[in-house]
Design a protein around this motif. Structure first.
Motif, short mmCIF file in Angstrom:
data_model
loop_
_atom_site.label_atom_id
_atom_site.label_comp_id
_atom_site.label_asym_id
_atom_site.label_seq_id
_atom_site.Cartn_x
_atom_site.Cartn_y
_atom_site.Cartn_z
N GLY A 66 -15.67 4.02 -9.54
CA GLY A 66 -16.66 3.79 -8.50
C GLY A 66 -16.15 3.04 -7.28
O GLY A 66 -16.90 2.81 -6.34
N GLN A 67 -14.88 2.64 -7.29
CA GLN A 67 -14.33 1.93 -6.15
C GLN A 67 -13.32 2.82 -5.42
O GLN A 67 -12.66 3.65 -6.02
CB GLN A 67 -13.65 0.64 -6.61
N THR A 68 -13.22 2.62 -4.12
CA THR A 68 -12.31 3.42 -3.30
C THR A 68 -11.37 2.50 -2.53
O THR A 68 -11.64 1.30 -2.38
CB THR A 68 -13.08 4.30 -2.30
N GLU A 69 -10.27 3.09 -2.04
CA GLU A 69 -9.31 2.33 -1.24
C GLU A 69 -8.51 3.30 -0.38
O GLU A 69 -8.43 4.49 -0.67
CB GLU A 69 -8.36 1.54 -2.14
N TRP A 70 -7.89 2.76 0.68
CA TRP A 70 -6.96 3.55 1.49
C TRP A 70 -5.66 3.64 0.72
O TRP A 70 -5.05 2.63 0.37
CB TRP A 70 -6.75 2.92 2.87
N PHE A 71 -5.23 4.86 0.44
CA PHE A 71 -4.04 5.14 -0.35
C PHE A 71 -2.91 5.59 0.56
O PHE A 71 -3.10 6.48 1.39
CB PHE A 71 -4.38 6.24 -1.38
N PHE A 72 -1.73 5.02 0.39
CA PHE A 72 -0.54 5.37 1.16
C PHE A 72 -0.13 6.79 0.76
O PHE A 72 0.20 7.05 -0.38
CB PHE A 72 0.57 4.37 0.85
N VAL A 73 -0.14 7.72 1.73
CA VAL A 73 0.27 9.11 1.47
C VAL A 73 1.74 9.31 1.81
O VAL A 73 2.49 9.90 1.05
CB VAL A 73 -0.62 10.11 2.25
N GLY A 74 2.17 8.80 2.97
CA GLY A 74 3.58 8.93 3.31
C GLY A 74 3.87 8.66 4.77
O GLY A 74 2.99 8.72 5.62
N PRO A 75 5.16 8.38 5.06
CA PRO A 75 5.61 8.10 6.42
C PRO A 75 6.21 9.33 7.09
O PRO A 75 6.63 10.29 6.42
CB PRO A 75 6.70 7.05 6.21
N LYS A 76 6.27 9.28 8.39
CA LYS A 76 6.99 10.27 9.19
C LYS A 76 7.43 9.54 10.46
O LYS A 76 6.59 9.08 11.24
CB LYS A 76 6.07 11.45 9.55
N ALA A 77 8.76 9.41 10.63
CA ALA A 77 9.26 8.65 11.77
C ALA A 77 10.58 9.22 12.26
O ALA A 77 11.32 9.86 11.52
CB ALA A 77 9.45 7.18 11.39
#
Length: 180
Positions: A66-77
């Motif tokens: 029942g809880q949510t969060e911002w999840f790291f998907v990936g970088p691009k640089a």
């Protein structure tokens, strides 16, 4: 004039510049948290400034129903040298640094340490053997320092916007080390 005094001046200037960069890097190591310092027996082989973005996605928290969060998907640089010339790229997962010559290296995170509020933490990565011949050959460790931005969005992540992705801009210095 035969040009020798000018050549000596240029050579001296380059030597001083190289020494200055080495001293800056050595000084910078002394100001870093111990957790992200590179072990003795390694030397700087390349430095790059990564300029890009990190993607985050609003997802359910692992092991927290029942809880949510911002999840790291990936970088691009883009990785630039100190003069601003592109020398490679950084992407993932898995975290991969690739030089313009096609050689690339990935690694395993050993440690992180807090940076300034709103900035990605400092990071120390143990490099895997490089793929391909070139600039990434012989990398032993990679440090991420001098970070700016890149942390998870401050906007709401809730059941109502699960699956939403947000892109956050960031910049960081990447220092590539090799065994002496």
């Amino acid at each position: 004039m035969n040009g020798k005094p000018t050549l000596r001046l240029i050579t001296a200037t380059l030597a001083i510049g190289t020494l200055s960069l080495a001293l800056q890097t050595a000084h910078a190591q002394s100001t870093l948290p111990d957790a992200v310092k590179v072990p003795d027996g390694n030397k700087v082989m390349m430095e790059a400034v990564g300029v890009g973005e990190i993607t985050y996605e609003c997802r359910d928290k692992a092991d927290a129903a029942g809880q949510t969060e911002w999840f790291f998907v990936g970088p691009k640089a883009v990785l630039n040298d100190r003069s601003g010339k592109a020398v490679g790229s950084y992407f993932g997962p898995p975290a991969t640094w690739q030089a313009k010559d096609g050689s690339k290296v990935s690694g395993t995170q050993l440690a992180v340490a807090p940076a300034n509020k709103g900035d990605l933490p400092y990071q120390l990565v143990k490099a895997n053997p490089a793929d391909g011949q070139g600039a990434m050959q012989g990398v032993s460790y990679i440090q991420r320092v001098a970070t700016k931005g890149g942390v998870a969005p401050s906007s709401q992540c809730a059941a109502s916007n699960k699956g939403e992705k947000q892109i956050v801009k960031y910049q960081a210095d990447y220092i590539f080390w090799s065994a002496k």
